[in-house]
Enzyme design. Structure first.
Site, PDB file in Angstrom:
ATOM      1  N   ARG A  78       1.683 -11.444   6.075  1.00 43.77           N
ATOM      2  CA  ARG A  78       3.144 -11.567   6.048  1.00 43.77           C
ATOM      3  C   ARG A  78       3.814 -10.999   7.284  1.00 43.77           C
ATOM      4  O   ARG A  78       5.035 -11.046   7.403  1.00 43.77           O
ATOM      5  CB  ARG A  78       3.683 -10.920   4.769  1.00 43.77           C
ATOM      6  CG  ARG A  78       3.119 -11.623   3.535  1.00 43.77           C
ATOM      7  CD  ARG A  78       3.676 -11.090   2.259  1.00 43.77           C
ATOM      8  NE  ARG A  78       5.102 -11.350   2.143  1.00 43.77           N
ATOM      9  CZ  ARG A  78       5.847 -10.952   1.125  1.00 43.77           C
ATOM     10  NH1 ARG A  78       5.308 -10.271   0.150  1.00 43.77           N
ATOM     11  NH2 ARG A  78       7.134 -11.226   1.087  1.00 43.77           N
ATOM     12  N   ARG A 128      21.258  16.779  -6.477  1.00 43.54           N
ATOM     13  CA  ARG A 128      21.370  15.386  -6.034  1.00 43.54           C
ATOM     14  C   ARG A 128      21.736  14.458  -7.201  1.00 43.54           C
ATOM     15  O   ARG A 128      21.136  14.528  -8.261  1.00 43.54           O
ATOM     16  CB  ARG A 128      20.069  14.921  -5.385  1.00 43.54           C
ATOM     17  CG  ARG A 128      19.722  15.752  -4.188  1.00 43.54           C
ATOM     18  CD  ARG A 128      18.769  15.086  -3.237  1.00 43.54           C
ATOM     19  NE  ARG A 128      18.466  16.013  -2.160  1.00 43.54           N
ATOM     20  CZ  ARG A 128      19.211  16.163  -1.074  1.00 43.54           C
ATOM     21  NH1 ARG A 128      20.284  15.418  -0.904  1.00 43.54           N
ATOM     22  NH2 ARG A 128      18.873  17.046  -0.152  1.00 43.54           N
ATOM     23  N   HIS A 178      -4.773 -14.863  10.304  1.00 40.58           N
ATOM     24  CA  HIS A 178      -3.870 -13.780   9.890  1.00 40.58           C
ATOM     25  C   HIS A 178      -4.188 -12.460  10.578  1.00 40.58           C
ATOM     26  O   HIS A 178      -3.445 -11.498  10.432  1.00 40.58           O
ATOM     27  CB  HIS A 178      -3.956 -13.546   8.384  1.00 40.58           C
ATOM     28  CG  HIS A 178      -3.456 -14.692   7.579  1.00 40.58           C
ATOM     29  ND1 HIS A 178      -4.067 -15.116   6.422  1.00 40.58           N
ATOM     30  CD2 HIS A 178      -2.404 -15.515   7.777  1.00 40.58           C
ATOM     31  CE1 HIS A 178      -3.405 -16.144   5.937  1.00 40.58           C
ATOM     32  NE2 HIS A 178      -2.403 -16.412   6.744  1.00 40.58           N
ATOM     33  N   PRO A 217       0.833  -1.216   0.000  1.00 36.96           N
ATOM     34  CA  PRO A 217       0.000   0.000   0.000  1.00 36.96           C
ATOM     35  C   PRO A 217       0.865   1.263   0.000  1.00 36.96           C
ATOM     36  O   PRO A 217       1.852   1.344   0.722  1.00 36.96           O
ATOM     37  CB  PRO A 217      -0.790  -0.117   1.308  1.00 36.96           C
ATOM     38  CG  PRO A 217      -0.785  -1.571   1.627  1.00 36.96           C
ATOM     39  CD  PRO A 217       0.530  -2.089   1.117  1.00 36.96           C
ATOM     40  N   GLU A 218       0.499   2.202  -0.847  1.00 41.28           N
ATOM     41  CA  GLU A 218       1.188   3.486  -0.922  1.00 41.28           C
ATOM     42  C   GLU A 218       0.188   4.578  -0.532  1.00 41.28           C
ATOM     43  O   GLU A 218      -0.892   4.284  -0.043  1.00 41.28           O
ATOM     44  CB  GLU A 218       1.716   3.699  -2.351  1.00 41.28           C
ATOM     45  CG  GLU A 218       2.617   2.562  -2.845  1.00 41.28           C
ATOM     46  CD  GLU A 218       3.132   2.767  -4.262  1.00 41.28           C
ATOM     47  OE1 GLU A 218       3.230   3.928  -4.702  1.00 41.28           O
ATOM     48  OE2 GLU A 218       3.424   1.768  -4.938  1.00 41.28           O
TER      49      GLU A 218
END
Ligand SMILES: [Zn+2]
Length: 275
Positions: A113, A154, A94, A2-3
């Site tokens: 996970r 950068r 889970h 997820p972002e």
């Protein structure tokens, strides 16, 4: 993973289901390493009896503001899901954290996970979490000039820099790939070489990609679900992510795959250029 859009949808979908409710019990906490701070015993003691005042997002963290200036911060990491379930719903194995709420609802943190993390933070802990992250790309204060300042000088590859949560908050692999395609920038380009109109284009691309993903309730590649258990639809709208070998939707050239910072980069070798 997820972002920003998925975490935003998670927080928005939790809000009407949890705001104003009191945490009355920790029904399950069977993977104590999930709680990074404080220790699990203190966590159990401190969270019970607190009212959830507001559900929102910072970077990739879901934040539940509690009374007495405490905040429950939850990171979904690879496979975490936050949903609110009714009392009769049986939790899968889970589900490693269950918080019972005063209206009978139960917050399930399902994490197959086990990479997901939880922090119960006081005011200074929250300030530290905030300070560890760069600006929010959808915030009005995040202007092309701010982005230019982050990129200037950068040598880091633009792909790596955009993934760096200390520089800019919330972007992950999917939305960086999509943003760079929209802005026609090669993922290996040194960040400092993105200047002028390219910065304006990248800024617009990031916002467009994130706003579109939020409008589609996020991307569900594996098991992402919102607070009601619904999948997002944005995976139907990727223009470059996971399209290696398929024609670029802008110029027809086959999309290539490259590994940068251990993550797959998908890009068009013809129209994503070196600045
Ligand atoms: Zn192309």
């Amino acid at each position: 993973m997820p972002e920003l859009p998925e975490v935003e949808i998670a927080a928005r979908s939790l809000a009407p289901q949890v705001e104003g409710r009191v945490v009355v019990a920790v029904e399950r906490l069977d993977w104590e390493r999930m709680v990074e701070t404080p220790d699990a015993a203190s966590f159990r003691l401190l969270i019970v009896g607190r009212q959830i005042q507001c559900a929102h997002r910072r970077a990739k963290w879901v934040l539940l503001d509690l009374d007495d200036a405490w905040t429950l911060a939850i990171h979904l990491r690879m496979s975490g899901n936050l949903t609110v379930q009714r009392p009769e719903v049986e939790a899968r194995h889970h589900v490693h954290l269950i918080l019972q709420l005063s209206d009978g609802g139960r917050i399930f943190f399902d994490d197959e996970r086990k990479f997901g993390r939880v922090r119960l933070l006081d005011r200074s802990g929250l300030a530290h979490l905030d300070a560890c992250h760069g600006p929010e790309p959808l915030d009005a204060r995040f202007t092309p000039e701010v982005l230019a300042g982050i990129l200037a000088g950068r040598q880091t590859k633009i792909k790596s820099l955009l993934l760096d949560q200390h520089r800019i908050a919330g972007l992950g692999n999917i939305y960086v790939n999509e943003s760079l395609w929209h802005a026609r920038l090669h993922p290996s380009l040194p960040a400092g070489r993105v200047a002028g109109q390219s910065v304006v284009d990248l800024h617009a691309a990031m916002r467009q990609v994130l706003e579109q993903a939020i409008a589609h309730e996020g991307s569900s590649l594996r098991n992402y679900r919102n607070g009601y258990g619904r999948r997002g639809q944005n995976q139907e709208h990727f223009l470059v992510y996971d399209r290696a070998g398929q024609p670029c939707l802008r110029c027809g050239c086959p999309i290539e795959r490259l590994v940068i910072a251990q993550r797959s980069s998908f890009y068009c070798p013809a129209c994503q250029i070196w600045g």
